[in-house]
Design a protein around this motif. Sequence first.
Motif, PDB file in Angstrom:
ATOM      1  N   ASP A  46       0.711  -1.360  -0.135  1.00  0.00           N
ATOM      2  CA  ASP A  46       0.076  -0.090  -0.128  1.00  0.00           C
ATOM      3  C   ASP A  46       0.639   1.321  -0.096  1.00  0.00           C
ATOM      4  OD1 ASP A  46       0.878  -0.677   2.428  1.00  0.00           O
ATOM      5  OD2 ASP A  46      -0.813  -0.185   3.619  1.00  0.00           O
ATOM      6  N   THR A  47       2.235   1.203  -0.274  1.00  0.00           N
ATOM      7  CA  THR A  47       3.138   2.453  -0.504  1.00  0.00           C
ATOM      8  C   THR A  47       2.708   3.086  -1.613  1.00  0.00           C
ATOM      9  OG1 THR A  47       4.855   1.213   0.804  1.00  0.00           O
ATOM     10  CG2 THR A  47       5.458   3.248  -0.533  1.00  0.00           C
ATOM     11  N   PRO A  48       2.476   4.287  -1.661  1.00  0.00           N
ATOM     12  CA  PRO A  48       1.980   5.113  -2.802  1.00  0.00           C
ATOM     13  C   PRO A  48       3.293   4.911  -3.923  1.00  0.00           C
ATOM     14  CG  PRO A  48       1.469   6.553  -0.753  1.00  0.00           C
ATOM     15  CD  PRO A  48       2.160   5.359  -0.268  1.00  0.00           C
ATOM     16  N   ARG A  49       3.046   4.828  -5.107  1.00  0.00           N
ATOM     17  CA  ARG A  49       3.874   4.502  -5.992  1.00  0.00           C
ATOM     18  C   ARG A  49       4.225   5.949  -6.748  1.00  0.00           C
ATOM     19  NH1 ARG A  49       5.607   0.061  -4.427  1.00  0.00           N
ATOM     20  NH2 ARG A  49       6.608  -0.298  -6.458  1.00  0.00           N
ATOM     21  N   ARG A  50       4.560   6.952  -5.887  1.00  0.00           N
ATOM     22  CA  ARG A  50       5.285   8.082  -6.227  1.00  0.00           C
ATOM     23  C   ARG A  50       6.281   8.558  -5.418  1.00  0.00           C
ATOM     24  NH1 ARG A  50       4.301  12.204  -9.503  1.00  0.00           N
ATOM     25  NH2 ARG A  50       4.586  14.482  -9.078  1.00  0.00           N
ATOM     26  N   ALA A  51       7.412   8.753  -6.055  1.00  0.00           N
ATOM     27  CA  ALA A  51       8.748   8.817  -5.362  1.00  0.00           C
ATOM     28  C   ALA A  51       9.484  10.226  -5.451  1.00  0.00           C
ATOM     29  CB  ALA A  51       9.641   7.746  -5.731  1.00  0.00           C
ATOM     30  N   LEU A  52      10.487  10.718  -4.577  1.00  0.00           N
ATOM     31  CA  LEU A  52      10.950  12.016  -4.873  1.00  0.00           C
ATOM     32  C   LEU A  52      12.521  11.489  -4.484  1.00  0.00           C
ATOM     33  CD1 LEU A  52      11.303  14.937  -4.818  1.00  0.00           C
ATOM     34  CD2 LEU A  52      10.889  15.077  -2.494  1.00  0.00           C
ATOM     35  N   ASP A  53      13.200  11.945  -5.790  1.00  0.00           N
ATOM     36  CA  ASP A  53      14.763  11.539  -5.609  1.00  0.00           C
ATOM     37  C   ASP A  53      15.311  12.960  -5.417  1.00  0.00           C
ATOM     38  OD1 ASP A  53      17.342  10.690  -5.782  1.00  0.00           O
ATOM     39  OD2 ASP A  53      17.527   9.969  -7.771  1.00  0.00           O
ATOM     40  N   PHE A  70       7.513   3.330 -10.336  1.00  0.00           N
ATOM     41  CA  PHE A  70       7.073   4.522  -9.579  1.00  0.00           C
ATOM     42  C   PHE A  70       7.189   5.828 -10.563  1.00  0.00           C
ATOM     43  CE2 PHE A  70       8.669   2.496  -5.564  1.00  0.00           C
ATOM     44  CZ  PHE A  70       8.089   2.834  -4.731  1.00  0.00           C
ATOM     45  N   THR A  71       6.424   6.774 -10.130  1.00  0.00           N
ATOM     46  CA  THR A  71       6.531   7.936 -11.137  1.00  0.00           C
ATOM     47  C   THR A  71       7.209   8.992 -10.010  1.00  0.00           C
ATOM     48  OG1 THR A  71       4.026   7.755 -11.752  1.00  0.00           O
ATOM     49  CG2 THR A  71       5.036   9.822 -11.558  1.00  0.00           C
ATOM     50  N   ARG A  90      15.038   4.767 -22.828  1.00  0.00           N
ATOM     51  CA  ARG A  90      13.964   4.301 -22.023  1.00  0.00           C
ATOM     52  C   ARG A  90      12.713   5.108 -22.032  1.00  0.00           C
ATOM     53  NH1 ARG A  90      16.116   0.513 -18.426  1.00  0.00           N
ATOM     54  NH2 ARG A  90      13.770  -0.004 -18.219  1.00  0.00           N
ATOM     55  N   LYS A  91      12.142   5.067 -23.428  1.00  0.00           N
ATOM     56  CA  LYS A  91      10.869   5.906 -23.277  1.00  0.00           C
ATOM     57  C   LYS A  91       9.810   5.347 -22.468  1.00  0.00           C
ATOM     58  CE  LYS A  91      11.601   7.403 -28.117  1.00  0.00           C
ATOM     59  NZ  LYS A  91      12.291   8.630 -27.598  1.00  0.00           N
ATOM     60  N   ASP A  92      10.011   3.861 -22.111  1.00  0.00           N
ATOM     61  CA  ASP A  92       8.918   3.391 -21.179  1.00  0.00           C
ATOM     62  C   ASP A  92       9.110   4.212 -19.481  1.00  0.00           C
ATOM     63  OD1 ASP A  92      11.605   2.200 -20.994  1.00  0.00           O
ATOM     64  OD2 ASP A  92      10.622   0.420 -19.705  1.00  0.00           O
ATOM     65  N   LEU A  93      10.112   4.500 -19.469  1.00  0.00           N
ATOM     66  CA  LEU A  93      10.444   5.021 -18.171  1.00  0.00           C
ATOM     67  C   LEU A  93      10.505   6.380 -18.064  1.00  0.00           C
ATOM     68  CD1 LEU A  93      13.729   3.192 -16.796  1.00  0.00           C
ATOM     69  CD2 LEU A  93      11.304   2.437 -16.420  1.00  0.00           C
ATOM     70  N   ALA A  94      10.934   7.111 -19.143  1.00  0.00           N
ATOM     71  CA  ALA A  94      10.917   8.653 -19.361  1.00  0.00           C
ATOM     72  C   ALA A  94       9.685   9.164 -18.927  1.00  0.00           C
ATOM     73  CB  ALA A  94      11.340   9.059 -20.658  1.00  0.00           C
ATOM     74  N   GLU A  95       8.566   8.423 -19.580  1.00  0.00           N
ATOM     75  CA  GLU A  95       7.078   9.134 -18.991  1.00  0.00           C
ATOM     76  C   GLU A  95       6.856   9.156 -17.692  1.00  0.00           C
ATOM     77  OE1 GLU A  95       4.463   4.969 -20.146  1.00  0.00           O
ATOM     78  OE2 GLU A  95       4.558   6.624 -21.594  1.00  0.00           O
ATOM     79  N   ARG A  96       7.510   8.424 -16.815  1.00  0.00           N
ATOM     80  CA  ARG A  96       7.407   8.220 -15.343  1.00  0.00           C
ATOM     81  C   ARG A  96       8.145   9.321 -14.499  1.00  0.00           C
ATOM     82  NH1 ARG A  96       8.018   1.806 -14.783  1.00  0.00           N
ATOM     83  NH2 ARG A  96       6.074   1.397 -15.984  1.00  0.00           N
ATOM     84  N   VAL A  97       8.997   9.933 -15.120  1.00  0.00           N
ATOM     85  CA  VAL A  97      10.170  10.773 -14.675  1.00  0.00           C
ATOM     86  C   VAL A  97       9.973  12.380 -14.988  1.00  0.00           C
ATOM     87  CG1 VAL A  97      12.517  11.296 -14.121  1.00  0.00           C
ATOM     88  CG2 VAL A  97      11.674   8.876 -14.519  1.00  0.00           C
TER      89      VAL A  97
END
Length: 238
Positions: A46-53, A70-71, A90-97
């Motif tokens: 249940d951890t929200p799938r949004r992260a801050l780096d 994570f987004t 990594r276009k599959d990842l780019a849309e999440r960052v």
Amino acid sequence: MSVQHSKASLHAFYAEALRNGRSTGEKLCAPVPARFLALLASLPADTPRRALDLGYGAGAYTIALAEAGFTVVAVDQAPAEPLLHRLLARKDLAERVTVVESLIEKYAVQEDFGLLVAKDVLHYLSQQDVERLLTGAVRSSRSVNLHYLEIFTAISRTDAHDGQIHIEGEARYTPDTLGRALERIYDGWDVSVRWDDHTEQDTRSGRSYFEATRATVVASRRFPAPVGTAAMSGRETA
């Protein structure tokens, strides 16, 4: 003799290293360690799938977070181009960052991130800025959250003539002062701290130019937050 380096010179050093793919003492281009990947795999469902780096550097942790689903909001004053270049493949990842090129201390955490990562960067901030930033993240917490921090304390930097080097405005935490700050910031959270001695050496001369005690902090919050103060672990060595 003590020499103080400006934050502008520090920024220029890292900008040049990142743009040229040059390694630094903290190994900016190194892959994410297995223990961090294991931590990602062990997060509650249940951890929200949004992260801050905070302090994306060359982007290793940003990419690992995106790969884990994570987004990600990635924040650093370092140039964004090297990370954006890596994401092009990594276009599959780019849309999440989302990459935010900004001073970390100027970034206000105003949303509920399931995971916050800050590796080898907070020691460059003032103690006031570190505590304001992390306290803002704690106050924005609304659910199951985890903060993963690696913070250098008791830092000793020396030049070729054994003169001490300091960075303008840096925190200069000791293990004790950092421990007390964590207790204040993470009141009501579960907190564990691993302490490791860290040394960086000149590859040509073998001279140690950077020595510190690194704290690896894992602070977790369950919803609703438990009552009481944070539980701190004892000192461990590698």
